[in-house]
Design a protein around this motif. Structure first.
Motif, PDB file in Angstrom:
ATOM      1  N   ASN A  38       0.807  -1.230   0.000  1.00 37.86           N
ATOM      2  CA  ASN A  38       0.000   0.000   0.000  1.00 37.86           C
ATOM      3  C   ASN A  38       0.836   1.274   0.000  1.00 37.86           C
ATOM      4  N   GLU A  39       1.975   1.228  -0.687  1.00 37.14           N
ATOM      5  CA  GLU A  39       2.791   2.426  -0.826  1.00 37.14           C
ATOM      6  C   GLU A  39       2.217   3.338  -1.905  1.00 37.14           C
ATOM      7  N   ASN A  40       2.583   4.598  -1.847  1.00 35.88           N
ATOM      8  CA  ASN A  40       2.344   5.503  -2.963  1.00 35.88           C
ATOM      9  C   ASN A  40       3.374   5.164  -4.034  1.00 35.88           C
ATOM     10  N   PRO A  41       2.963   4.850  -5.254  1.00 32.76           N
ATOM     11  CA  PRO A  41       3.924   4.394  -6.263  1.00 32.76           C
ATOM     12  C   PRO A  41       4.768   5.504  -6.870  1.00 32.76           C
ATOM     13  N   TYR A  42       4.444   6.757  -6.552  1.00 33.01           N
ATOM     14  CA  TYR A  42       5.137   7.879  -7.182  1.00 33.01           C
ATOM     15  C   TYR A  42       6.241   8.413  -6.272  1.00 33.01           C
ATOM     16  N   ALA A  43       7.459   8.388  -6.759  1.00 35.22           N
ATOM     17  CA  ALA A  43       8.589   8.913  -6.002  1.00 35.22           C
ATOM     18  C   ALA A  43       8.503  10.433  -5.921  1.00 35.22           C
ATOM     19  N   PRO A  44       9.072  11.044  -4.870  1.00 31.12           N
ATOM     20  CA  PRO A  44       9.057  12.505  -4.782  1.00 31.12           C
ATOM     21  C   PRO A  44       9.841  13.135  -5.925  1.00 31.12           C
ATOM     22  N   SER A  45       9.428  14.338  -6.293  1.00 27.45           N
ATOM     23  CA  SER A  45      10.075  15.042  -7.402  1.00 27.45           C
ATOM     24  C   SER A  45      11.480  15.479  -7.003  1.00 27.45           C
ATOM     25  N   ASP A  46      12.262  15.875  -8.001  1.00 31.21           N
ATOM     26  CA  ASP A  46      13.615  16.376  -7.728  1.00 31.21           C
ATOM     27  C   ASP A  46      13.575  17.580  -6.800  1.00 31.21           C
ATOM     28  N   GLU A  47      12.570  18.449  -6.977  1.00 32.82           N
ATOM     29  CA  GLU A  47      12.461  19.635  -6.123  1.00 32.82           C
ATOM     30  C   GLU A  47      12.243  19.244  -4.671  1.00 32.82           C
ATOM     31  N   VAL A  48      11.372  18.270  -4.432  1.00 33.03           N
ATOM     32  CA  VAL A  48      11.125  17.814  -3.065  1.00 33.03           C
ATOM     33  C   VAL A  48      12.385  17.168  -2.491  1.00 33.03           C
ATOM     34  N   VAL A  49      13.034  16.325  -3.289  1.00 31.15           N
ATOM     35  CA  VAL A  49      14.249  15.663  -2.832  1.00 31.15           C
ATOM     36  C   VAL A  49      15.314  16.684  -2.463  1.00 31.15           C
ATOM     37  N   GLU A  50      15.469  17.710  -3.294  1.00 32.48           N
ATOM     38  CA  GLU A  50      16.489  18.727  -3.025  1.00 32.48           C
ATOM     39  C   GLU A  50      16.178  19.499  -1.748  1.00 32.48           C
ATOM     40  N   ASP A  51      14.898  19.814  -1.507  1.00 26.58           N
ATOM     41  CA  ASP A  51      14.524  20.532  -0.290  1.00 26.58           C
ATOM     42  C   ASP A  51      14.794  19.663   0.941  1.00 26.58           C
ATOM     43  N   ILE A  52      14.432  18.391   0.855  1.00 33.69           N
ATOM     44  CA  ILE A  52      14.681  17.489   1.983  1.00 33.69           C
ATOM     45  C   ILE A  52      16.183  17.365   2.234  1.00 33.69           C
ATOM     46  N   ALA A  53      16.951  17.207   1.156  1.00 27.30           N
ATOM     47  CA  ALA A  53      18.398  17.052   1.310  1.00 27.30           C
ATOM     48  C   ALA A  53      19.025  18.294   1.941  1.00 27.30           C
ATOM     49  N   ALA A  54      18.593  19.479   1.491  1.00 30.17           N
ATOM     50  CA  ALA A  54      19.130  20.725   2.053  1.00 30.17           C
ATOM     51  C   ALA A  54      18.749  20.863   3.528  1.00 30.17           C
ATOM     52  N   SER A  55      17.533  20.497   3.860  1.00 25.04           N
ATOM     53  CA  SER A  55      17.067  20.606   5.245  1.00 25.04           C
ATOM     54  C   SER A  55      17.810  19.636   6.153  1.00 25.04           C
ATOM     55  N   VAL A  56      18.022  18.418   5.668  1.00 24.90           N
ATOM     56  CA  VAL A  56      18.753  17.429   6.457  1.00 24.90           C
ATOM     57  C   VAL A  56      20.212  17.848   6.605  1.00 24.90           C
ATOM     58  N   ARG A  57      20.782  18.413   5.543  1.00 26.83           N
ATOM     59  CA  ARG A  57      22.167  18.876   5.607  1.00 26.83           C
ATOM     60  C   ARG A  57      22.313  19.959   6.678  1.00 26.83           C
ATOM     61  N   GLU A  58      21.370  20.869   6.725  1.00 25.36           N
ATOM     62  CA  GLU A  58      21.420  21.925   7.746  1.00 25.36           C
ATOM     63  C   GLU A  58      21.289  21.337   9.143  1.00 25.36           C
ATOM     64  N   ALA A  59      20.366  20.387   9.305  1.00 29.91           N
ATOM     65  CA  ALA A  59      20.178  19.760  10.614  1.00 29.91           C
ATOM     66  C   ALA A  59      21.405  18.964  11.036  1.00 29.91           C
ATOM     67  N   ALA A  60      22.107  18.404  10.058  1.00 30.39           N
ATOM     68  CA  ALA A  60      23.281  17.590  10.367  1.00 30.39           C
ATOM     69  C   ALA A  60      24.364  18.402  11.064  1.00 30.39           C
ATOM     70  N   GLY A  61      24.378  19.711  10.832  1.00 30.04           N
ATOM     71  CA  GLY A  61      25.367  20.569  11.479  1.00 30.04           C
ATOM     72  C   GLY A  61      25.149  20.739  12.965  1.00 30.04           C
ATOM     73  N   THR A  62      24.019  20.266  13.468  1.00 31.77           N
ATOM     74  CA  THR A  62      23.723  20.391  14.896  1.00 31.77           C
ATOM     75  C   THR A  62      23.564  19.027  15.574  1.00 31.77           C
ATOM     76  N   LEU A  63      24.064  17.981  14.926  1.00 30.75           N
ATOM     77  CA  LEU A  63      23.849  16.641  15.468  1.00 30.75           C
ATOM     78  C   LEU A  63      24.612  16.366  16.762  1.00 30.75           C
ATOM     79  N   ASN A  64      25.492  17.275  17.152  1.00 28.73           N
ATOM     80  CA  ASN A  64      26.128  17.122  18.458  1.00 28.73           C
ATOM     81  C   ASN A  64      25.168  17.468  19.595  1.00 28.73           C
ATOM     82  N   ARG A  65      24.037  18.056  19.245  1.00 33.83           N
ATOM     83  CA  ARG A  65      23.015  18.407  20.244  1.00 33.83           C
ATOM     84  C   ARG A  65      21.807  17.489  20.102  1.00 33.83           C
ATOM     85  N   TYR A  66      21.116  17.274  21.215  1.00 36.76           N
ATOM     86  CA  TYR A  66      19.873  16.504  21.141  1.00 36.76           C
ATOM     87  C   TYR A  66      18.820  17.282  20.358  1.00 36.76           C
TER      88      TYR A  66
END
Length: 379
Positions: A38-66
């Motif tokens: 019962n998955e959604n068969p459509y993968a996220p668009s490049d724009e969505v992937v890029e936004d997620i990647a940028a957001s995770v990259r920013e969060a990764a800079g604070t991974l020394n904190r809870y």
């Protein structure tokens, strides 16, 4: 003998009720059409992937904190999304998120179930409900649905009054049948549940009613969300997920809306910092693209309805579906049908009552392969 090589007859103190059990999990196979979970068969668009990647990259800079253990930004974003999707405005303080709606369910049973408590549901329904009860040492009682897979209110009333459950688990749309709970049925269950819970200090508690709306975004026109019933029903919990309609199954983000009293209880049993900073960042990015990610929902609904019509034209039965899957049958040997489809590159699910099979709604190309393959198998 070293500790790394213990004797083969060494016994580990695993819980007795877990002995001989197999872990939950649907087959994960490389096939042309994976239509079994019962998955959604459509993968996220490049724009969505890029936004997620940028957001995770920013969060990764604070991974020394809870991470922020109360994630107010995410709760606000979820409240905003639900208002658009359902027309119901919920305050961020009445929302809670976790690693999939699975963890939400376990947290609820940790807080409201446990030894000496009972959880009730009505089969056929999601098989993991039993697992949540087992894992929290909550007694499991399963009533039966009617032949049409709808709730029989007389059965519900009898089971709830006899068993005095602390928690009632109801899926709408239901898995594996796809059937949604009519709002009048939900209201009657909620009224009944006000006085069917266990006794505490000589007083009768309510039963906590959990309506699992994992597939709610796929409901047909005019079918309301149980979110509309939260006001005035402090014993109601509505759970959702980003795994299905959002196409974010790999994100593992589930959430619920409930009264503050329910959330206060869940706060007592949650694991510290249970929602990682990376999960929060990715979920916020996905929610920023809710309109785009939801755009595929309408096409999946249409594909589902066309599939129901086609299956009926082949002389097969289907359960009315408000989800992104269809339960169909019936077959004298459903395992043979399953194997025949798998040989042709189509993976569906053997689940539900004997004789029935479940197929998830995929892309038009996947559904064409399913239809052609099914005709070859059954004719």
């Amino acid at each position: 003998m070293s500790a790394a090589n213990p004797p083969s007859d060494l016994l580990l103190p695993v819980r007795a009720d877990l002995a001989g059990l197999e872990p939950y999990g649907a087959p994960q196979l490389r096939v042309k059409a994976c239509l079994n979970v019962n998955e959604n068969p459509y993968a996220p668009s490049d724009e969505v992937v890029e936004d997620i990647a940028a957001s995770v990259r920013e969060a990764a800079g604070t991974l020394n904190r809870y991470p922020d253990r109360d994630f107010p930004q995410l709760r606000q974003a979820l409240a905003d999304y639900l208002e658009v999707e359902s027309g119901v405005r919920r305050e961020p303080e009445t929302l809670w998120a976790a690693n999939g709606s699975n963890e939400i369910m376990v947290q609820l049973l940790q807080a409201f179930g446990g030894p000496g408590r009972t959880v009730v549901s009505f089969a056929p329904t999601y098989s993991m409900y039993h697992g949540y009860a087992r894992d929290t040492n909550t007694r499991w009682v399963q009533g039966a649905r009617g032949e049409d897979f709808e709730l029989d209110l007389q059965v519900v009333q009898r089971v709830m009054r006899e068993e005095r459950p602390s928690v009632v688990l109801l899926a709408s749309p239901n898995n594996p049948t796809g059937t949604a709970l009519p709002v009048e049925v939900q209201m009657k269950v909620l009224d009944l549940a006000r006085t069917t819970g266990p006794q505490e200090d000589g007083r009768v508690c309510a039963s906590l009613v959990v309506i699992d709306e994992a597939y709610s975004e796929f409901r047909r026109e005019g079918v309301p969300s149980a979110l509309e019933l939260l006001a005035g029903n402090p014993h109601l919990v509505v759970t959702r997920t980003m795994s299905k309609a959002f196409g974010m199954a790999g994100l593992r983000l589930g959430y619920m809306s409930a009264s503050r009293e329910v959330l206060d209880a869940v706060m007592l049993v949650r694991l510290p910092y249970h929602l990682s900073a990376l999960t929060q960042a990715a979920a916020l990015a996905a929610l920023r693209h809710a309109n785009e990610l939801m755009a595929q929902v309408a096409s999946l609904r249409a594909e589902r309805d066309a599939l129901v019509t086609w299956l009926g034209d082949q002389g097969l039965r289907t359960a009315p579906s408000d989800a992104n899957f269809v339960l169909f049958g019936t077959f004298e040997d459903r395992e043979a049908v399953f194997r025949g489809l798998l040989e042709r590159g189509v993976l569906i699910r053997v689940v539900g009552p004997q004789g029935w099979l479940r197929v998830s709604v995929g892309t038009p190309e996947e559904m064409e392969l399913f239809r052609n393959s099914l005709l070859e198998v059954i004719r």
